[in-house]
Design a protein around this motif. Structure first.
Motif, mmCIF file in Angstrom:
data_model
loop_
_atom_site.group_PDB
_atom_site.id
_atom_site.type_symbol
_atom_site.label_atom_id
_atom_site.label_comp_id
_atom_site.label_asym_id
_atom_site.label_seq_id
_atom_site.Cartn_x
_atom_site.Cartn_y
_atom_site.Cartn_z
ATOM 1 N N GLY A 169 0.802 -1.226 0.000
ATOM 2 C CA GLY A 169 0.000 0.000 0.000
ATOM 3 C C GLY A 169 0.830 1.269 0.000
ATOM 4 O O GLY A 169 0.282 2.369 0.001
ATOM 5 N N ILE A 170 2.156 1.163 -0.027
ATOM 6 C CA ILE A 170 3.025 2.346 0.086
ATOM 7 C C ILE A 170 4.261 2.285 -0.806
ATOM 8 O O ILE A 170 4.807 3.318 -1.208
ATOM 9 N N GLU A 198 0.298 5.623 -9.710
ATOM 10 C CA GLU A 198 0.764 6.648 -8.773
ATOM 11 C C GLU A 198 1.728 7.545 -9.553
ATOM 12 O O GLU A 198 2.605 7.044 -10.267
ATOM 13 N N SER A 238 -6.437 5.087 -4.513
ATOM 14 C CA SER A 238 -6.813 3.729 -4.102
ATOM 15 C C SER A 238 -8.284 3.573 -4.419
ATOM 16 O O SER A 238 -9.058 4.502 -4.187
ATOM 17 N N ASP A 282 0.538 7.722 -1.364
ATOM 18 C CA ASP A 282 0.131 6.318 -1.540
ATOM 19 C C ASP A 282 -0.420 5.745 -0.232
ATOM 20 O O ASP A 282 -1.527 5.171 -0.192
ATOM 21 N N ALA A 283 0.326 5.911 0.865
ATOM 22 C CA ALA A 283 -0.113 5.369 2.156
ATOM 23 C C ALA A 283 -1.417 6.034 2.601
ATOM 24 O O ALA A 283 -2.339 5.366 3.083
ATOM 25 N N THR A 286 -4.528 4.746 0.714
ATOM 26 C CA THR A 286 -4.985 3.448 1.237
ATOM 27 C C THR A 286 -5.698 3.657 2.581
ATOM 28 O O THR A 286 -6.771 3.098 2.820
#
Ligand code: AMP
Ligand code: MG
Length: 331
Positions: A169-170, A198, A238, A282-283, A286
């Motif tokens: 997820g990152i 991304e 996401s 990104d994190a 999510t």
């Protein structure tokens, strides 16, 4: 018609003079990557390609749970109580993942590898049935991030027993940042880097126009497109449509709700986060999928994060914007 989102700039970027455009692409981390940039005409694109491939290979060898010999897989296989020394990129990603976990009340949790495997989304065999409750509870216990002892400065990490890290997820966001660093290091300052959706952009093009990127929308979503001038900023999305599976005839999401240990079931179709660091974007994307729009917006507003949620309602899709996102849209 488009809606246009322009980040605030400390200084106006200067267009690169005497350059020519190029595109590089390839496959890594189970997805595709793409770089568009402007470079001086006599530039050695081959050397740049090798540097990008090297940066991506290094992320994979540290953080891929699909590679048995990676640092993350070796940590995940350690006996209870054993310590591992972890390399620099791994350290950076773990520190950011734990920080986002704390800031989102555990909605993001990099320690849920056992649950990801149990539900069939990891490197182990795909699941065909809903796992038994006692297996879910055991995997949930193994996901306790407070059991992890992490000496960030010395890069030492203790395996409490059965804890499996998952950076899916990152890590793509981190890899985007790494590729951007390669480009900056060699003196390029007008580029767009994309890995599996991304994206990070810098500078403007020789014609003075920015790198425009459209915010991803769930399939069938009729809302007016939003395009972002991507200068010094990253976008991560996401969504429940991106990857899922059928278990016992039911469609399940690949995002795990760390509070229940079960695949997420809420009304969010997609979340997009804008942040200078693609790893954070990104994190957070999510995490904000898990929190839902109302709680996610409270988190985002408290910290000035720009985010948009697209939710499914009986009347169709609905949008929620964080305050920072509304500001960038100029509304
Ligand atoms: P993304 O597409 O960036 O939202 O990442 C989804 C991936 O992150 C999943 O395939 C899992 O491997 C992992 N994951 C699932 N749920 C979580 C969660 N709650 N926190 C952190 N990582 C997760
Ligand atoms: Mg993510």
């Amino acid at each position: 018609m488009n809606r246009v989102l322009v980040p605030e700039l400390a200084a106006a970027p200067r267009p690169p003079r005497g350059t020519t455009p190029f595109v590089l692409s390839g496959e890594s981390m189970g997805t595709t990557w793409n770089v568009q940039a402007f470079a001086p005409s006599a530039y050695s694109i081959d050397a740049l390609l090798r540097a990008i491939e090297w940066a991506l290979a290094s992320v994979v060898s540290e953080m891929s749970t699909w590679e048995a010999g990676s640092d993350i897989s070796r940590f995940n296989a350690l006996e209870p109580g054993a310590w591992a020394t972890i390399p620099g990129g791994f350290r950076t990603v773990l520190a950011c993942a734990l920080e986002v976990a704390d800031r989102t009340d555990g909605a993001f949790n990099p320690c849920i590898g056992a649950l990801v495997d149990l539900w069939g989304f990891g490197a182990r065999a795909p699941a065909h049935e809903i796992p038994p409750n006692d297996h879910i509870e055991a995997a949930l216990r193994a996901a306790d991030r407070s059991a992890l002892a992490f000496g960030a400065e010395r890069g030492r990490l203790r395996q409490p027993g059965g804890l499996r890290l998952d950076f899916s997820g990152i890590a793509k966001g981190f890899a985007v940042d790494e590729v951007a660093r390669v480009l900056t290091r060699v003196g390029l300052n007008s580029y767009l880097v994309e890995i599996g959706g991304e994206v990070r952009g810098a500078g403007i093009k020789p014609d003075g126009l920015p790198w425009w990127v459209e915010i991803e929308r769930p399939p069938g979503c009729p809302s007016m497109p939003i395009i972002v001038a991507l200068h010094g900023i990253s976008i991560a999305t996401s969504g429940d449509y991106r990857r899922n599976a059928i278990l016992d005839g039911k469609r399940i999401a690949h995002t795990i709700d760390p509070r229940t240990g079960r695949p997420l079931e809420n009304d969010v179709a997609s979340v997009t986060v804008l942040h200078p660091s693609c790893m954070h974007a990104d994190a957070l994307a999510t995490a904000f999928l898990v929190t839902g729009a109302a709680i996610g917006k409270a988190f985002a507003d408290a910290e000035g994060v720009a985010a948009i949620w697209i939710t499914r309602t009986p009347e169709g899709f609905s949008e929620t914007h964080s305050a920072a996102f509304t500001r960038m849209l100029g509304e």
